[in-house]
Write a protein that holds these residues in place. Structure first.
Motif, mmCIF file in Angstrom:
data_model
loop_
_atom_site.group_PDB
_atom_site.id
_atom_site.type_symbol
_atom_site.label_atom_id
_atom_site.label_comp_id
_atom_site.label_asym_id
_atom_site.label_seq_id
_atom_site.Cartn_x
_atom_site.Cartn_y
_atom_site.Cartn_z
ATOM 1 N N LEU A 66 0.791 -0.967 -0.038
ATOM 2 C CA LEU A 66 0.048 -0.061 -0.003
ATOM 3 C C LEU A 66 0.890 1.216 -0.031
ATOM 4 C CD1 LEU A 66 -2.722 -0.939 2.351
ATOM 5 C CD2 LEU A 66 -3.176 -0.671 -0.005
ATOM 6 N N LEU A 67 2.087 1.157 0.052
ATOM 7 C CA LEU A 67 2.981 2.109 0.055
ATOM 8 C C LEU A 67 3.363 2.623 -1.426
ATOM 9 C CD1 LEU A 67 5.706 1.911 2.713
ATOM 10 C CD2 LEU A 67 4.186 3.843 2.306
ATOM 11 N N ILE A 72 -0.437 -1.255 -5.981
ATOM 12 C CA ILE A 72 -1.908 -1.190 -5.742
ATOM 13 C C ILE A 72 -2.545 -1.461 -6.995
ATOM 14 C CG2 ILE A 72 -3.811 0.284 -5.068
ATOM 15 C CD1 ILE A 72 -1.977 1.847 -3.053
ATOM 16 N N ARG A 73 -2.167 -0.691 -8.120
ATOM 17 C CA ARG A 73 -2.880 -0.986 -9.568
ATOM 18 C C ARG A 73 -2.549 -2.281 -9.952
ATOM 19 N NH1 ARG A 73 0.094 4.100 -10.392
ATOM 20 N NH2 ARG A 73 -1.279 5.829 -10.002
ATOM 21 N N ALA A 137 -7.649 3.849 0.202
ATOM 22 C CA ALA A 137 -8.890 4.417 -0.887
ATOM 23 C C ALA A 137 -8.791 4.229 -2.114
ATOM 24 C CB ALA A 137 -8.832 5.955 -0.488
ATOM 25 N N MET A 138 -7.466 4.230 -2.885
ATOM 26 C CA MET A 138 -7.062 3.885 -4.040
ATOM 27 C C MET A 138 -7.603 2.499 -4.408
ATOM 28 S SD MET A 138 -3.227 4.040 -5.944
ATOM 29 C CE MET A 138 -3.426 5.789 -6.014
ATOM 30 N N LEU A 139 -7.141 1.579 -3.613
ATOM 31 C CA LEU A 139 -7.505 0.236 -3.767
ATOM 32 C C LEU A 139 -8.999 0.093 -3.749
ATOM 33 C CD1 LEU A 139 -6.640 -2.897 -4.001
ATOM 34 C CD2 LEU A 139 -6.776 -2.945 -1.477
ATOM 35 N N LEU A 142 -10.370 1.438 -7.186
ATOM 36 C CA LEU A 142 -10.140 0.203 -8.288
ATOM 37 C C LEU A 142 -10.948 -0.901 -8.158
ATOM 38 C CD1 LEU A 142 -6.098 0.775 -8.278
ATOM 39 C CD2 LEU A 142 -7.881 1.834 -10.002
ATOM 40 N N LEU A 143 -11.343 -1.109 -7.183
ATOM 41 C CA LEU A 143 -12.151 -2.436 -6.911
ATOM 42 C C LEU A 143 -13.576 -2.142 -7.196
ATOM 43 C CD1 LEU A 143 -10.204 -4.225 -4.192
ATOM 44 C CD2 LEU A 143 -10.164 -4.731 -6.604
ATOM 45 N N GLU A 144 -13.995 -0.951 -7.441
ATOM 46 C CA GLU A 144 -15.499 -0.688 -7.785
ATOM 47 C C GLU A 144 -16.132 -1.610 -8.666
ATOM 48 O OE1 GLU A 144 -15.912 3.294 -8.349
ATOM 49 O OE2 GLU A 144 -16.168 3.836 -6.234
ATOM 50 N N PRO A 145 -15.544 -1.682 -9.836
ATOM 51 C CA PRO A 145 -16.243 -2.585 -10.642
ATOM 52 C C PRO A 145 -16.803 -3.810 -10.232
ATOM 53 C CG PRO A 145 -14.487 -1.552 -11.954
ATOM 54 C CD PRO A 145 -14.273 -1.279 -10.219
ATOM 55 N N ALA A 146 -15.835 -4.594 -9.267
ATOM 56 C CA ALA A 146 -16.222 -6.062 -8.870
ATOM 57 C C ALA A 146 -17.224 -5.696 -7.590
ATOM 58 C CB ALA A 146 -14.920 -6.477 -8.472
#
Length: 623
Positions: A66-67, A72-73, A137-139, A142-146
């Motif tokens: 997470l750093l 993360i991407r 928050a970034m992770l 990015l996972l919103e679609p799932a």
């Protein structure tokens, strides 16, 4: 305990390098995806031998740091390629640094219209802020679609986000206080659970504590109720992830977000529900996860091209490796030099390298390649620059960063750079070819370009009494020596960079801001000592001093990149609309130092000598 929807779930857990011994009830999970920083597959992990994992539960490993935005991407991309939905996201990973430590990432904030370089501000992300807030928050984003594909139950239950935290947020002020519901309630189509299962301690510290004599004493005095065991904490996390909402009573919080303390639903701090603060915080987070970058990446275009001259060894190689991690995925780095085998080793290492900043495995994104060039030969440099410039033009691209590090350490006397050359070999590498690269590639510069020549911008002196103004090339008998060659190359570098600041026609018509930097790297332990020409005793003495006092190429690279940022920020800040700005800087590693400019007649004299010497060189190439 029942589970919401009563159906098998797909779960992603961060911070999965630690996992309590408690297992979920039989049949409640279809798949549990465990994410951790270790590169070892979980199937082979000894840690799983102690767990009572039910045979119907499948554990899978995804590397995640997470750093690192790149990591993360990569993690999110890997998950989305394997799973069609995500029912539960457990944001368990967190750190508690005991001192202020930069993550190496920033959120750029440029104040438009300001002319004072000091007004260009970047928000520096500390390791805790990057890991615990922005990275999580970034992770999630990015996972919103799932998350949105997770099927709703009969009662309209949605995918669930579980944020594991502590009671400390109640004492930290407005911004941190509203983190609970603002940062991760990404959309009203999702549910958020905010958990406080522990009392501000990490699982590792709990394990160490429970095996200590102090723990036995705490048990005697009934103090252990303040701290849960890992197993107890794990059960509460599990409850937050799978309990039916009907079990959560006694709270006036919105149904979209539930605050759990020790398994009981309670009202959060009032600031958490402040809609104005929440809106401001969400706006900041949305901007942060979109723009988070490294300081050097913020100074150049989104898809920068970088050329590292002398990038097959020493400082040049270290700069190439460092930039490969600090520039965006769309960056393209070209290293040039004579040693193709060394270049192949560097490129392979860059593509597999772990981050020296965090010590964790991450995915290298920047593309990197090698071009074989003898940088000490004018004909070779001209040939390469013509090809490289045409390549950029054909692709509609520009050169963002030009790094000049090619050089040699030699105790020999004056040696021709090529057959029939009037140029000394060492001076060709340290000065003449570097100015040629700038001249030949100037019209290919990006609107915001950086040129870094690594030699000695600290001790350079355009007014030195040791300069032979009637013999700048040190061709006359008795003039050439190690000291005089160094003095001439250093001084002429300053003078030529000063001259370029007024030679606006030398650079592309779209160029807006150019920073020309002459840097002193300090005493660096590079392989040049092993390759230097000269007596054995000199090499041995220098090698001994290197072990005692020299910094590593990696440390040097970090300082130089920091220095590039310090120089380019004020250049960008002082550009006015419709005008270009070219500035010359001197660096003592990462610190800007001021030099007294040379008189115009001296600038003209050095320019005339430099271009005449270069243009009179034989056209024979080493190719």
């Amino acid at each position: 305990m029942s589970t919401f929807n009563g159906a098998p779930k797909v779960v992603l857990l961060t911070g999965g390098s630690w996992w309590g011994s408690s297992s979920p009830p039989e049949g409640e999970l279809k798949r549990f995806v465990k994410s951790q920083r270790s590169s070892q597959p979980l199937e082979n992990s000894e840690a799983l031998d102690t767990l009572s994992v039910h045979r119907n539960i499948s554990l899978h490993h995804l590397p995640l740091d997470l750093l690192s935005p790149a990591s993360i991407r990569s993690c999110a991309s890997a998950f989305l390629s394997q799973e069609s939905r995500l029912d539960v996201l457990v944001l368990n990973a967190a750190i508690a640094p005991n001192k202020r430590e930069s993550s190496g990432f920033i959120i750029p904030e440029h104040n438009a219209g300001e002319t004072d370089g000091s007004m260009v501000k970047d928000f520096e992300l500390e390791t805790g802020m990057m890991t615990n807030v922005v990275g999580s928050a970034m992770l999630t984003k990015l996972l919103e679609p799932a998350l949105f594909k997770a099927p709703a139950g009969e009662e309209g239950q949605k995918a669930r986000i579980v944020l594991v935290s502590s009671e400390l947020h109640r004492r930290l002020g407005d911004i941190e206080g509203m983190l609970a519901f603002s940062v991760l309630s990404v959309d009203l189509r999702l549910s958020t659970t905010f958990l406080v299962p522990f009392t501000a301690v990490t699982p590792k510290s709990v394990e160490k504590l429970t095996s200590s004599v102090a723990w036995k004493g705490m048990q005697t005095y009934k103090l252990t109720k303040l701290i849960h065991t890992p197993e107890e904490g794990g059960r509460k996390v599990y409850q937050g992830a799978f309990a039916d909402p009907s079990e959560w009573k006694g709270t006036s919080s919105p149904r979209e977000a539930v605050y759990l303390k020790n398994g009981e639903a309670v009202d959060p701090d009032g600031r958490v529900l402040d809609e104005t603060l929440g809106s401001q915080w969400k706006e900041w987070i949305d901007n942060a996860i979109t723009t988070v970058t490294t300081p050097i990446a913020a100074q150049v275009s989104p898809a920068p091209n970088v050329l590292v001259v002398g990038g097959t060894a020493g400082i040049g190689a270290a700069l190439a490796r460092k930039l490969a991690h600090e520039l965006p995925p769309s960056a393209h780095i070209t290293i040039i030099g004579r040693n193709s085998s060394a270049a192949a080793t560097i490129i392979a290492a860059v593509r597999q390298q772990t981050s020296s900043a965090s010590g964790k495995g991450i995915v290298t994104r920047a593309d990197i390649e090698f071009a074989q060039v003898d940088c000490g030969r004018v004909a070779d440099v001209k040939r390469f620059c013509e090809q490289y410039g045409e390549q950029l033009k054909a692709a509609g691209q520009h050169l963002d960063i030009l790094i000049l590090t090619a050089g040699k350490l030699s105790t020999r006397g004056r040696t021709p750079a090529a057959p029939g050359s009037k140029m000394d070999a060492k001076m060709a590498l340290h000065f003449y070819s570097r100015m040629l690269f700038i001249r030949q590639l100037g019209t290919s510069f990006a609107p915001r370009a950086i040129v870094l020549s690594v030699l000695d911008g600290k001790h350079s002196d355009a007014h030195s009494k040791g300069i032979y103004w009637d013999d700048l090339g040190l061709a006359k008998p008795g003039h050439y020596g190690l000291s005089s060659a160094a003095i001439h190359c250093q001084a002429m570098t300053d003078i030529m960079l000063q001259g370029f600041t007024s030679a606006r026609g030398s650079f592309g018509k779209n160029t807006q801001a150019v920073s020309l930097i002459h840097a002193y790297p300090g005493f660096v332990a590079t392989g040049v000592l092993r390759r230097m020409d000269g007596p054995f005793w000199i090499r041995a003495a220098l090698a001994g001093l290197s072990k005692l006092f020299a910094s590593s190429p990696e440390t040097c690279a970090k300082r130089l990149i920091d220095g590039m940022v310090q120089c380019h920020r004020p250049t960008l800040a002082n550009v006015t609309p419709g005008n270009s700005l070219i500035r010359w800087y001197n660096l003592d590693q990462a610190k800007i130092i001021q030099k007294r400019p040379a008189e115009d007649k001296l600038v003209e004299q050095v320019q005339a000598h430099t271009w005449q010497t270069i243009d009179e060189e034989p056209e024979t190439s080493s190719q």
